[in-house]
Design a protein around this motif. Sequence first.
Motif, PDB file in Angstrom:
ATOM      1  N   GLU A  52       0.834  -1.353  -0.084  1.00  0.00           N
ATOM      2  CA  GLU A  52       0.023  -0.186   0.049  1.00  0.00           C
ATOM      3  C   GLU A  52       0.918   1.241  -0.077  1.00  0.00           C
ATOM      4  O   GLU A  52       0.605   2.161  -0.753  1.00  0.00           O
ATOM      5  CB  GLU A  52      -1.029   0.030   1.115  1.00  0.00           C
ATOM      6  N   GLU A  53       1.911   1.136   0.790  1.00  0.00           N
ATOM      7  CA  GLU A  53       2.891   2.227   0.822  1.00  0.00           C
ATOM      8  C   GLU A  53       3.419   2.723  -0.548  1.00  0.00           C
ATOM      9  O   GLU A  53       3.596   3.684  -0.900  1.00  0.00           O
ATOM     10  CB  GLU A  53       3.915   2.156   1.970  1.00  0.00           C
ATOM     11  N   GLU A  56       1.006   4.060  -2.765  1.00  0.00           N
ATOM     12  CA  GLU A  56       0.533   5.352  -2.495  1.00  0.00           C
ATOM     13  C   GLU A  56       1.814   6.353  -3.004  1.00  0.00           C
ATOM     14  O   GLU A  56       1.724   7.266  -3.847  1.00  0.00           O
ATOM     15  CB  GLU A  56       0.701   5.632  -1.180  1.00  0.00           C
ATOM     16  N   THR A  60       1.729   9.094  -6.311  1.00  0.00           N
ATOM     17  CA  THR A  60       2.115  10.441  -5.852  1.00  0.00           C
ATOM     18  C   THR A  60       3.098  11.007  -6.990  1.00  0.00           C
ATOM     19  O   THR A  60       2.980  12.006  -7.439  1.00  0.00           O
ATOM     20  CB  THR A  60       2.898  10.795  -4.503  1.00  0.00           C
TER      21      THR A  60
END
Length: 74
Positions: A52-53, A56, A60
């Motif tokens: 998930e990180e 993300e 970005t």
Amino acid sequence: MEILNIEIVNPKAKILLMNLAEMDLIHIKPKSALSEMLAKLRRNEAEVPSLEEITEEVETVRQARYAKKNQNNH
């Protein structure tokens, strides 16, 4: 529903699992190349970002590139 990670030691076991899948008793989901690579990398690091990180961070960067591209086109 319970999810298990199974390591197949004998190829005959894979045939049994495929038979169970054909009878709709289990579902087999192949590992993606990304998840295999992340698993390999995580074995070597103490603090590894979660999927998930990583997702993300990718989003970005994509948004920043898209914004920069749109500024250049105007």
